[in-house]
Design a protein around this motif. Structure first.
Motif, PDB file in Angstrom:
ATOM      1  N   UNK A 126       7.724  -1.487  18.188  1.00  0.00           N
ATOM      2  CA  UNK A 126       7.028  -1.860  16.920  1.00  0.00           C
ATOM      3  C   UNK A 126       6.767  -0.533  16.288  1.00  0.00           C
ATOM      4  N   UNK A 127       6.632   0.653  16.683  1.00  0.00           N
ATOM      5  CA  UNK A 127       6.346   1.908  16.009  1.00  0.00           C
ATOM      6  C   UNK A 127       7.771   2.118  14.937  1.00  0.00           C
ATOM      7  N   UNK A 128       8.811   1.934  15.673  1.00  0.00           N
ATOM      8  CA  UNK A 128      10.160   2.153  14.913  1.00  0.00           C
ATOM      9  C   UNK A 128      10.128   1.156  13.865  1.00  0.00           C
ATOM     10  N   UNK A 129       9.682  -0.138  13.968  1.00  0.00           N
ATOM     11  CA  UNK A 129       9.881  -1.256  13.040  1.00  0.00           C
ATOM     12  C   UNK A 129       8.661  -0.983  12.004  1.00  0.00           C
ATOM     13  N   UNK A 130       7.557  -0.401  12.382  1.00  0.00           N
ATOM     14  CA  UNK A 130       6.499  -0.026  11.125  1.00  0.00           C
ATOM     15  C   UNK A 130       7.110   1.231  10.368  1.00  0.00           C
ATOM     16  N   UNK A 131       7.695   2.071  11.093  1.00  0.00           N
ATOM     17  CA  UNK A 131       8.196   3.360  10.401  1.00  0.00           C
ATOM     18  C   UNK A 131       9.435   2.938   9.333  1.00  0.00           C
ATOM     19  N   UNK A 132      10.025   1.888   9.780  1.00  0.00           N
ATOM     20  CA  UNK A 132      11.522   1.520   8.811  1.00  0.00           C
ATOM     21  C   UNK A 132      10.732   0.672   7.821  1.00  0.00           C
ATOM     22  N   UNK A 133       9.783   0.087   7.882  1.00  0.00           N
ATOM     23  CA  UNK A 133       9.051  -0.770   6.828  1.00  0.00           C
ATOM     24  C   UNK A 133       8.365   0.273   5.612  1.00  0.00           C
ATOM     25  N   UNK A 134       7.743   1.485   6.426  1.00  0.00           N
ATOM     26  CA  UNK A 134       7.257   2.573   5.595  1.00  0.00           C
ATOM     27  C   UNK A 134       8.169   3.132   4.749  1.00  0.00           C
ATOM     28  N   UNK A 135       9.356   3.480   5.189  1.00  0.00           N
ATOM     29  CA  UNK A 135      10.496   4.157   4.710  1.00  0.00           C
ATOM     30  C   UNK A 135      11.117   3.401   3.546  1.00  0.00           C
ATOM     31  N   UNK A 136      10.978   2.007   3.761  1.00  0.00           N
ATOM     32  CA  UNK A 136      11.808   0.967   2.761  1.00  0.00           C
ATOM     33  C   UNK A 136      10.674   1.156   1.701  1.00  0.00           C
ATOM     34  N   UNK A 137       9.270   1.030   1.623  1.00  0.00           N
ATOM     35  CA  UNK A 137       8.316   0.952   0.809  1.00  0.00           C
ATOM     36  C   UNK A 137       8.449   2.238  -0.178  1.00  0.00           C
ATOM     37  N   UNK A 138       8.582   3.498   0.576  1.00  0.00           N
ATOM     38  CA  UNK A 138       8.854   4.704  -0.261  1.00  0.00           C
ATOM     39  C   UNK A 138      10.209   4.798  -0.866  1.00  0.00           C
ATOM     40  N   UNK A 139      11.342   4.327  -0.530  1.00  0.00           N
ATOM     41  CA  UNK A 139      12.509   4.214  -1.133  1.00  0.00           C
ATOM     42  C   UNK A 139      12.468   3.384  -2.321  1.00  0.00           C
ATOM     43  N   UNK A 140      11.747   2.194  -2.035  1.00  0.00           N
ATOM     44  CA  UNK A 140      11.858   1.257  -3.249  1.00  0.00           C
ATOM     45  C   UNK A 140      10.956   1.824  -4.631  1.00  0.00           C
ATOM     46  N   UNK A 141       9.848   2.743  -4.025  1.00  0.00           N
ATOM     47  CA  UNK A 141       8.880   3.216  -5.076  1.00  0.00           C
ATOM     48  C   UNK A 141       9.793   4.093  -5.769  1.00  0.00           C
ATOM     49  N   UNK A 142      10.566   5.182  -5.148  1.00  0.00           N
ATOM     50  CA  UNK A 142      11.454   6.034  -5.701  1.00  0.00           C
ATOM     51  C   UNK A 142      12.495   5.659  -6.724  1.00  0.00           C
ATOM     52  N   UNK A 143      13.042   4.351  -6.298  1.00  0.00           N
ATOM     53  CA  UNK A 143      13.786   3.753  -6.970  1.00  0.00           C
ATOM     54  C   UNK A 143      13.170   3.147  -8.597  1.00  0.00           C
ATOM     55  N   UNK A 144      12.141   2.733  -8.233  1.00  0.00           N
ATOM     56  CA  UNK A 144      11.262   2.136  -9.261  1.00  0.00           C
ATOM     57  C   UNK A 144      10.952   3.139 -10.500  1.00  0.00           C
ATOM     58  N   UNK A 145      10.426   4.378  -9.851  1.00  0.00           N
ATOM     59  CA  UNK A 145      10.330   5.583 -10.920  1.00  0.00           C
ATOM     60  C   UNK A 145      11.532   5.979 -11.455  1.00  0.00           C
ATOM     61  N   UNK A 146      12.500   6.086 -10.699  1.00  0.00           N
ATOM     62  CA  UNK A 146      13.858   6.573 -11.522  1.00  0.00           C
ATOM     63  C   UNK A 146      14.181   5.587 -12.493  1.00  0.00           C
ATOM     64  N   UNK A 200       0.768  -1.178   0.004  1.00  0.00           N
ATOM     65  CA  UNK A 200       0.058  -0.099  -0.074  1.00  0.00           C
ATOM     66  C   UNK A 200       0.823   1.295  -0.106  1.00  0.00           C
ATOM     67  N   UNK A 201       1.917   1.318   0.941  1.00  0.00           N
ATOM     68  CA  UNK A 201       2.924   2.547   0.819  1.00  0.00           C
ATOM     69  C   UNK A 201       3.578   2.645  -0.440  1.00  0.00           C
ATOM     70  N   UNK A 202       3.908   1.438  -1.085  1.00  0.00           N
ATOM     71  CA  UNK A 202       4.696   1.859  -2.273  1.00  0.00           C
ATOM     72  C   UNK A 202       3.700   2.071  -3.449  1.00  0.00           C
ATOM     73  N   UNK A 203       2.437   1.588  -3.524  1.00  0.00           N
ATOM     74  CA  UNK A 203       1.304   2.350  -4.418  1.00  0.00           C
ATOM     75  C   UNK A 203       1.286   3.754  -3.993  1.00  0.00           C
ATOM     76  N   UNK A 204       0.804   3.973  -2.921  1.00  0.00           N
ATOM     77  CA  UNK A 204       0.715   5.318  -2.539  1.00  0.00           C
ATOM     78  C   UNK A 204       1.912   6.185  -2.942  1.00  0.00           C
ATOM     79  N   UNK A 205       3.175   6.166  -2.762  1.00  0.00           N
ATOM     80  CA  UNK A 205       4.276   6.898  -3.340  1.00  0.00           C
ATOM     81  C   UNK A 205       4.391   6.837  -4.774  1.00  0.00           C
ATOM     82  N   UNK A 206       4.195   5.841  -5.542  1.00  0.00           N
ATOM     83  CA  UNK A 206       3.978   5.802  -6.849  1.00  0.00           C
ATOM     84  C   UNK A 206       2.970   6.635  -7.454  1.00  0.00           C
ATOM     85  N   UNK A 207       1.927   6.596  -6.743  1.00  0.00           N
ATOM     86  CA  UNK A 207       0.694   7.753  -7.286  1.00  0.00           C
ATOM     87  C   UNK A 207       1.135   8.919  -6.953  1.00  0.00           C
ATOM     88  N   UNK A 208       1.783   9.317  -5.982  1.00  0.00           N
ATOM     89  CA  UNK A 208       2.419  10.623  -5.569  1.00  0.00           C
ATOM     90  C   UNK A 208       3.477  11.077  -6.750  1.00  0.00           C
TER      91      UNK A 208
END
Length: 161
Positions: free
Chosen positions: A133-153, A51-59
């Motif tokens: 748990x919050x730090x883990x969730x945040x790290x996974x969110x950051x990871x998905x956003x970073x992967x989306x940015x690399x895909x867009x590039x 979901x985070x990846x799709x949201x970033x791709x849409x952004x």
């Protein structure tokens, strides 16, 4: 009366190499970033990270208006311990992610472009259970956003070639 302005000279000197190379902005009027905007439908895993990846791709590439292309993404996320204290507590985790993507036209299985994006992030587990748990969730969110940015590039590079 004219005065010598070094900043103006440096700007001109910096722009000279770009003048003859055919440089054009990716997000300019006819740039490849604009040609993809609103034309890609996304298919990603049905997970929080997907979901985070799709949201970033849409952004970055816009919501689908015309489904001219289909971007299919498979994600593999792994977690490994990095720091183990003398009392055998794990204090830091590394979260690695690999996203394999394929751009096709709907109804056609021949890929127009494909690639793999890899990156990592980390989080600390030295706080309370809730903080960890919050730090883990945040790290996974950051990871998905970073992967989306690399895909867009990668997509933009693929459309320029």
């Amino acid at each position: 009366m004219s005065s010598f302005n070094r900043r103006h000279l440096l700007k001109l000197t910096a722009a000279l190499p770009l003048a003859g190379c055919g440089f054009s902005p990716v997000y300019g009027p006819n740039g490849s970033g604009r040609t993809l905007r609103g034309r890609i439908a996304y298919r990603a895993p049905n997970t929080v990270e997907g979901f985070r990846l799709r949201t970033r791709l849409e952004d970055r590439l816009g919501r689908v208006e015309r489904g001219d292309y289909l971007l299919t993404i498979e994600m593999d996320i792994d977690e490994e311990s990095l720091v183990i204290s003398s009392s055998q507590d794990i204090n830091r985790f590394n979260v690695t992610g690999i996203a394999t993507w394929t751009l096709t036209e709907p109804g056609n299985d021949n890929p127009l472009a494909s690639g793999t994006a890899e990156t990592f992030t980390a989080y600390s587990a030295s706080g309370t259970t809730v903080a960890t748990q919050d730090a883990k969730d945040d790290a996974r969110d950051r990871l998905a956003i970073a992967l989306a940015d690399l895909i867009v590039t990668d997509l933009i590079i693929a459309t320029v070639e």
